[in-house]
Enzyme design. Structure first.
Site, mmCIF file in Angstrom:
data_model
loop_
_atom_site.group_PDB
_atom_site.id
_atom_site.type_symbol
_atom_site.label_atom_id
_atom_site.label_comp_id
_atom_site.label_asym_id
_atom_site.label_seq_id
_atom_site.Cartn_x
_atom_site.Cartn_y
_atom_site.Cartn_z
ATOM 1 N N TYR A 11 0.845 -1.219 0.000
ATOM 2 C CA TYR A 11 0.000 0.000 0.000
ATOM 3 C C TYR A 11 0.873 1.260 0.000
ATOM 4 C CZ TYR A 11 -3.433 3.351 1.972
ATOM 5 O OH TYR A 11 -4.230 4.447 2.230
ATOM 6 N N ASP A 31 9.886 -7.436 -3.144
ATOM 7 C CA ASP A 31 8.656 -7.890 -2.495
ATOM 8 C C ASP A 31 8.499 -9.391 -2.747
ATOM 9 O OD1 ASP A 31 6.119 -5.931 -1.473
ATOM 10 O OD2 ASP A 31 5.669 -8.068 -1.735
ATOM 11 N N THR A 157 5.384 2.368 14.329
ATOM 12 C CA THR A 157 3.970 2.688 14.442
ATOM 13 C C THR A 157 3.674 3.361 15.779
ATOM 14 O OG1 THR A 157 1.814 1.665 14.797
ATOM 15 C CG2 THR A 157 3.675 0.205 14.880
ATOM 16 N N SER A 192 -1.332 -5.226 20.144
ATOM 17 C CA SER A 192 -1.507 -6.417 19.294
ATOM 18 C C SER A 192 -0.136 -7.062 19.126
ATOM 19 C CB SER A 192 -2.073 -6.051 17.917
ATOM 20 O OG SER A 192 -1.031 -5.637 17.036
ATOM 21 N N TYR A 194 1.168 -7.821 16.243
ATOM 22 C CA TYR A 194 1.818 -7.059 15.161
ATOM 23 C C TYR A 194 2.554 -5.861 15.759
ATOM 24 C CZ TYR A 194 2.099 -2.926 12.314
ATOM 25 O OH TYR A 194 2.536 -1.753 11.778
ATOM 26 N N HIS A 195 1.850 -5.072 16.580
ATOM 27 C CA HIS A 195 2.489 -3.889 17.150
ATOM 28 C C HIS A 195 3.678 -4.283 18.039
ATOM 29 C CE1 HIS A 195 -1.459 -1.997 16.055
ATOM 30 N NE2 HIS A 195 -0.690 -0.979 15.793
ATOM 31 N N LYS A 198 6.773 -4.580 16.100
ATOM 32 C CA LYS A 198 7.363 -3.290 15.745
ATOM 33 C C LYS A 198 8.227 -2.748 16.892
ATOM 34 C CE LYS A 198 6.155 -1.547 12.223
ATOM 35 N NZ LYS A 198 6.509 -1.734 10.798
ATOM 36 N N GLN A 221 4.389 5.769 12.657
ATOM 37 C CA GLN A 221 3.275 6.203 11.831
ATOM 38 C C GLN A 221 1.927 5.788 12.423
ATOM 39 O OE1 GLN A 221 3.094 6.411 7.101
ATOM 40 N NE2 GLN A 221 2.855 4.336 7.827
ATOM 41 N N VAL A 224 -2.954 5.145 8.088
ATOM 42 C CA VAL A 224 -2.902 5.961 6.864
ATOM 43 C C VAL A 224 -4.227 5.805 6.123
ATOM 44 C CG1 VAL A 224 -1.651 6.304 4.690
ATOM 45 C CG2 VAL A 224 -0.424 5.524 6.734
ATOM 46 N N LEU A 252 -10.418 4.504 8.186
ATOM 47 C CA LEU A 252 -11.098 5.483 7.333
ATOM 48 C C LEU A 252 -11.371 4.909 5.932
ATOM 49 C CD1 LEU A 252 -12.260 8.370 7.199
ATOM 50 C CD2 LEU A 252 -10.107 9.040 6.148
ATOM 51 N N ASN A 253 -10.393 4.184 5.395
ATOM 52 C CA ASN A 253 -10.611 3.549 4.089
ATOM 53 C C ASN A 253 -11.826 2.616 4.158
ATOM 54 O OD1 ASN A 253 -8.334 4.896 3.289
ATOM 55 N ND2 ASN A 253 -7.037 3.087 3.078
ATOM 56 N N ARG A 339 -11.504 -6.170 19.603
ATOM 57 C CA ARG A 339 -10.138 -5.967 20.086
ATOM 58 C C ARG A 339 -10.131 -5.688 21.585
ATOM 59 N NH1 ARG A 339 -7.183 -2.351 15.424
ATOM 60 N NH2 ARG A 339 -8.192 -3.389 13.670
ATOM 61 N N GLU A 341 -8.736 -3.100 23.820
ATOM 62 C CA GLU A 341 -8.086 -1.789 23.786
ATOM 63 C C GLU A 341 -8.931 -0.812 24.590
ATOM 64 O OE1 GLU A 341 -8.189 -0.483 19.650
ATOM 65 O OE2 GLU A 341 -10.371 -0.699 19.557
HETATM 66 N N1 USQ Z 1 -11.595 0.587 14.289
HETATM 67 C C1 USQ Z 1 -12.970 0.681 14.363
HETATM 68 N N2 USQ Z 1 -13.690 0.150 13.340
HETATM 69 C C2 USQ Z 1 -13.125 -0.465 12.265
HETATM 70 C C3 USQ Z 1 -11.735 -0.549 12.196
HETATM 71 C C4 USQ Z 1 -10.990 -0.017 13.233
HETATM 72 O O1 USQ Z 1 -13.531 1.241 15.294
HETATM 73 O O2 USQ Z 1 -13.858 -0.918 11.373
HETATM 74 C C5 USQ Z 1 -10.773 1.163 15.371
HETATM 75 C C6 USQ Z 1 -9.856 0.130 16.017
HETATM 76 O O3 USQ Z 1 -10.503 -0.542 17.062
HETATM 77 C C7 USQ Z 1 -8.684 0.980 16.448
HETATM 78 C C8 USQ Z 1 -8.637 2.119 15.425
HETATM 79 O O4 USQ Z 1 -9.917 2.127 14.806
HETATM 80 O O5 USQ Z 1 -8.919 1.535 17.710
HETATM 81 C C9 USQ Z 1 -7.579 1.964 14.357
HETATM 82 O O6 USQ Z 1 -7.707 0.697 13.746
HETATM 83 P P1 USQ Z 1 -7.111 0.375 12.297
HETATM 84 O O7 USQ Z 1 -7.523 -1.013 11.931
HETATM 85 O O8 USQ Z 1 -7.396 1.476 11.351
HETATM 86 O O9 USQ Z 1 -5.535 0.466 12.569
HETATM 87 P P2 USQ Z 1 -4.553 -0.445 13.416
HETATM 88 O O10 USQ Z 1 -5.041 -1.816 13.672
HETATM 89 O O11 USQ Z 1 -4.133 0.347 14.599
HETATM 90 O O12 USQ Z 1 -3.335 -0.603 12.401
HETATM 91 C C10 USQ Z 1 -3.098 0.329 11.344
HETATM 92 C C11 USQ Z 1 -2.185 -0.326 10.311
HETATM 93 C C12 USQ Z 1 -0.847 -0.635 10.955
HETATM 94 C C13 USQ Z 1 -0.276 0.628 11.543
HETATM 95 C C14 USQ Z 1 -1.253 1.233 12.533
HETATM 96 C C15 USQ Z 1 -0.804 2.565 13.081
HETATM 97 O O13 USQ Z 1 -2.793 -1.507 9.812
HETATM 98 O O14 USQ Z 1 0.037 -1.188 9.980
HETATM 99 O O15 USQ Z 1 0.924 0.337 12.208
HETATM 100 O O16 USQ Z 1 -2.495 1.482 11.853
HETATM 101 S S1 USQ Z 1 -1.292 2.791 14.776
HETATM 102 O O17 USQ Z 1 -2.713 2.554 14.903
HETATM 103 O O18 USQ Z 1 -0.967 4.146 15.125
HETATM 104 O O19 USQ Z 1 -0.568 1.837 15.557
#
Ligand code: USQ
Length: 394
Positions: A11, A31, A157, A192, A194-195, A198, A221, A224, A252-253, A339, A341
């Site tokens: 992405y 890749d 992240t 998680s 994954y995190h 990192k 980051q 996105v 958001l996507n 989740r 959280e």
């Molecule tokens: N969330 C919702 N509804 C959804 C999807 C997500 O409420 O349909 C919430 C989640 O519970 C979470 C937040 O939105 O609290 C963000 O979730 P996400 O799935 O958009 O992002 P996340 O799992 O945190 O992971 C994504 C990327 C990852 C990157 C990370 C940055 O997949 O690669 O490292 O964002 S961060 O969140 O700052 O760790």
């Protein structure tokens, strides 16, 4: 600059490759098609089909005359990683197979990036640990052994910090303890596996910086959003991959896709989860400016790569408002949170240092969201509602 992009089909990897290439830099992408293969295996559709990496490089060359060299390989294999530094590399596509020399900059995106993927079950957890840690370790040793001047830009992240009840600093914190002071990595507490990988990556590279004077920038980051970049706007075959499923889609996507197909926006739990967000175009700027202003030898430089913060509820309300103005009947639903959280918490991260090196933020305006709606609408027929929510529990 001779730039090596690990995870160049992803992405962020592919848009980054075009961004550097059009600005005159020599780019090689590597890749193993993990993301595409995982989407096939897990049966999660992408919004539209994308050409293979070698096809993309050919299209790019036809349109711009520029060369992006392509290597298809698994970077958990140390010999493949090392071949990118010794010149024994095999290209899947390049104009001529000459080796451009050791890279001056390596941008490391070659990781399994999904929190839900890492928690499907123990096998996916193992894969995530193995893939992310071995790739980072192989990179660290290749740089140590062949080219200590190479600047490593690693995508970290914001999730490494978690949601502490104090302000989040940019990477480091000064601590005074029993009358003495020292500087430490800001406390990390991932939510998680994954995190967690990192955090472990950061620790690996911090070790390499202390032992061998490596030069590392860690970009912390946030999630996105976005589809189009200046380069992909040239030809839709150059668009980056776009996931909207529960596993690989970010919030958001996902919400925009959900709005377009009249699927209630999936806010998890109370929706007070607050994160720092950024536009895909800002990822490109941040990575580019970091490469142009490298970390020094023996420096682990950490930037918080976010432009603004929102709660899940705020994002849902924004999408609802913009979607309604475009004629969509956007509904919001609070699902039991799959989740583990905090759903209501303090969140006050610092994010100044990327602005100081010249990043000009693209904020989440109604126009930006409308632009995303317009692209998603074109592919409405491809959207599969069965992949939007399956409920992968922590
Ligand atoms: N969330 C919702 N509804 C959804 C999807 C997500 O409420 O349909 C919430 C989640 O519970 C979470 C937040 O939105 O609290 C963000 O979730 P996400 O799935 O958009 O992002 P996340 O799992 O945190 O992971 C994504 C990327 C990852 C990157 C990370 C940055 O997949 O690669 O490292 O964002 S961060 O969140 O700052 O760790």
């Amino acid at each position: 600059m001779n730039v090596l992009i690990l995870g160049g089909d992803g992405y962020l990897g592919w848009p980054t490759a075009m961004y550097f290439s059009i600005r005159g830099h020599q780019v090689t992408v590597v890749d193993n098609y993990f993301r595409r293969n995982a989407c096939t295996e897990l049966d999660v559709g992408m919004l539209y089909p994308i050409p293979t990496l070698t096809q993309r490089a050919r299209i790019w060359h036809e349109l711009t005359g520029k060369e992006i060299k392509v290597v298809i390989g698994d970077l958990t294999d140390p010999e493949i990683m090392r071949s990118l530094f010794t010149g024994s590399v095999e290209y899947a596509w390049s104009l001529d197979s000459s080796f451009p020399g050791v890279p001056e900059t390596v941008i490391h995106y070659a990781e399994q990036p999904s929190a839900p993927y890492s928690l499907i079950n123990y096998r996916y957890a193992n894969f995530t640990l193995r893939n992310n840690l071995l790739t980072t370790n192989n990179l660290m040793f290749a740089v140590r052994d062949f080219s200590r001047q190479t600047h490593i830009i690693k995508l970290g992240t914001m999730g490494e910090y978690g949601t502490p009840n104090i302000d989040i600093e940019e990477g480091w914190i000064e601590i005074e303890h029993k009358g003495r002071r020292d500087r430490f990595l800001f406390p990390r507490q991932a939510s998680s596996l994954y995190h967690t990988t990192k955090i472990m990556d950061t620790d690996l590279l911090w070790f390499g910086v202390r032992m061998w004077d490596l030069r590392v920038t860690d970009l912390m980051q946030g999630p996105v959003y976005g589809i189009e970049t200046e380069e992909s706007a040239m030809d839709e075959r150059l668009r980056t991959l776009f996931n909207y499923d529960e596993i690989f889609g970010t919030i958001l996507n996902r919400f925009i896709v959900q709005a377009v197909v009249d699927y209630p926006l999936t806010v998890y739990g109370k929706g007070g989860q607050t994160r720092g967000y950024l536009n895909i175009n800002d990822t490109l700027q941040c990575v580019y400016l970091s490469a142009q202003n490298p970390a020094g030898p023996g420096e682990l430089r950490i930037f918080n790569q976010i432009m603004e913060t929102f709660s899940a509820n705020e994002l849902a309300e924004k999408v609802q408002r913009v979607g309604r103005a475009l004629g969509y009947n956007v509904r919001i639903e609070h699902l039991p949170n799959p989740r583990k959280e905090a759903e209501e918490h303090y969140y006050n991260p610092t994010y100044q240092r990327l602005l100081e090196i010249g990043v000009v933020p693209h904020y989440l305006t109604d126009e930006v969201m409308e632009g995303m709606f317009r692209i998603v609408e074109k592919y409405k027929e491809n959207i599969r509602t069965d992949v939007i929510f399956r409920g992968i529990h922590w």
